[in-house]
Design a protein around this motif. Structure first.
Motif, PDB file in Angstrom:
ATOM      1  N   THR A  11       0.841  -1.189   0.000  1.00 40.68           N
ATOM      2  CA  THR A  11       0.000   0.000   0.000  1.00 40.68           C
ATOM      3  C   THR A  11       0.880   1.244   0.000  1.00 40.68           C
ATOM      4  O   THR A  11       1.761   1.392   0.836  1.00 40.68           O
ATOM      5  CB  THR A  11      -0.903   0.014   1.241  1.00 40.68           C
ATOM      6  N   VAL A  13       1.488   5.074   0.623  1.00 36.10           N
ATOM      7  CA  VAL A  13       0.965   6.173   1.433  1.00 36.10           C
ATOM      8  C   VAL A  13       1.818   7.410   1.178  1.00 36.10           C
ATOM      9  O   VAL A  13       3.043   7.364   1.297  1.00 36.10           O
ATOM     10  CB  VAL A  13       0.989   5.826   2.929  1.00 36.10           C
ATOM     11  N   LEU A  30       5.401   3.456   9.400  1.00 37.54           N
ATOM     12  CA  LEU A  30       4.643   2.908   8.278  1.00 37.54           C
ATOM     13  C   LEU A  30       5.448   1.848   7.536  1.00 37.54           C
ATOM     14  O   LEU A  30       4.918   0.809   7.135  1.00 37.54           O
ATOM     15  CB  LEU A  30       4.226   4.027   7.326  1.00 37.54           C
ATOM     16  N   TYR A  35       4.058  -0.682   4.614  1.00 37.50           N
ATOM     17  CA  TYR A  35       3.610   0.351   3.681  1.00 37.50           C
ATOM     18  C   TYR A  35       4.792   0.864   2.859  1.00 37.50           C
ATOM     19  O   TYR A  35       5.937   0.885   3.328  1.00 37.50           O
ATOM     20  CB  TYR A  35       2.982   1.534   4.427  1.00 37.50           C
TER      21      TYR A  35
END
Length: 233
Positions: A11, A13, A30, A35
């Motif tokens: 993902t 971000v 993160l 991430y």
């Protein structure tokens, strides 16, 4: 010959903030959770990165050096519905309302608890990944559009707070299933609030007042005493 299993891409971000220490802390927290983090210190840079890269979520500060975070939101909402969490030192309710009205999915004030922010990020990413085929849930009383993040009752839009929406969204996505109290608290408020069960009673009562025809005899937002909650269509 070695067989390689295909894995879902991480993902992405985008963190938009001009405080280097905060950006570094977010990047570390993160990244260790899987991430892929991109960063921008200005609004213009943020819009450029969001245009060039396939971003899954944005964490956005309102006080940027070149433009307001609200203007960045407007720029994003002109072409994408990517989840945006505003992260700001501004605590005035007018700022929160302006950000949410401009298209923010959530609003977290500084200083913040990292676990809570991460829980809100997970919820935002999950909402953003809902497919169109299973996005609309219709009951005899109200309709929930998970992709558009909208609820309607008798043809009129129902205004929910971000926390009310997060709670409803988790129940609806698990429709028919028992959702435990700790699971709800962890997902909506963060791990540090797992014992705050009174939050659930307060917010469920608010949802029932807004959505159920008879809040004292709910048909869709049900309590399983001592265990959790269940959504029925």
């Amino acid at each position: 010959m070695t067989n390689k299993t295909s894995e879902a891409p991480p993902t992405k971000v985008l963190v938009v903030d001009d405080e280097p220490q905060l950006v570094r802390a977010l990047r570390i927290n993160l990244t260790v959770r899987g991430y892929h983090v991109l960063t921008a210190a200005t609004g213009a840079e943020a819009l450029r990165i969001a245009t060039d890269k396939k971003i899954n979520a944005v964490i956005l500060d309102l006080g940027l050096p070149d433009m307001s975070g609200i203007d960045v939101l407007a720029g994003l909402r002109g072409w994408t519905s990517v989840p945006v969490i505003v992260l700001s030192a501004r605590t005035d309710s007018a700022d929160k309302v302006a950000a949410l009205d401009a298209g923010a999915d959530d609003y977290v004030t500084k200083p913040f608890v990292m676990d809570e922010l991460l829980a809100r990020l997970r919820a935002a990413v999950r909402r953003g990944s809902v497919g169109a085929g299973d996005a609309v849930v219709v009951t005899a009383t109200f309709t929930v559009d998970l992709a558009a993040k909208q609820v309607t009752k008798s043809g009129a839009a129902v205004r929910l707070t971000p926390t009310e929406w997060s709670m409803l969204e988790m129940l609806v996505r698990n429709r028919g299933k028992l959702v435990g109290r700790q699971d709800l608290l962890r997902e909506v408020w963060g791990p540090s609030h797992e014992s705050e069960t009174h939050y659930l009673r307060i917010y469920l009562a608010q949802l029932r007042r807004k959505l159920e025809d008879d809040p004292s005899r709910p048909k869709h937002l049900l309590t399983e005493p001592g265990m959790g909650y269940r959504f029925l269509e």
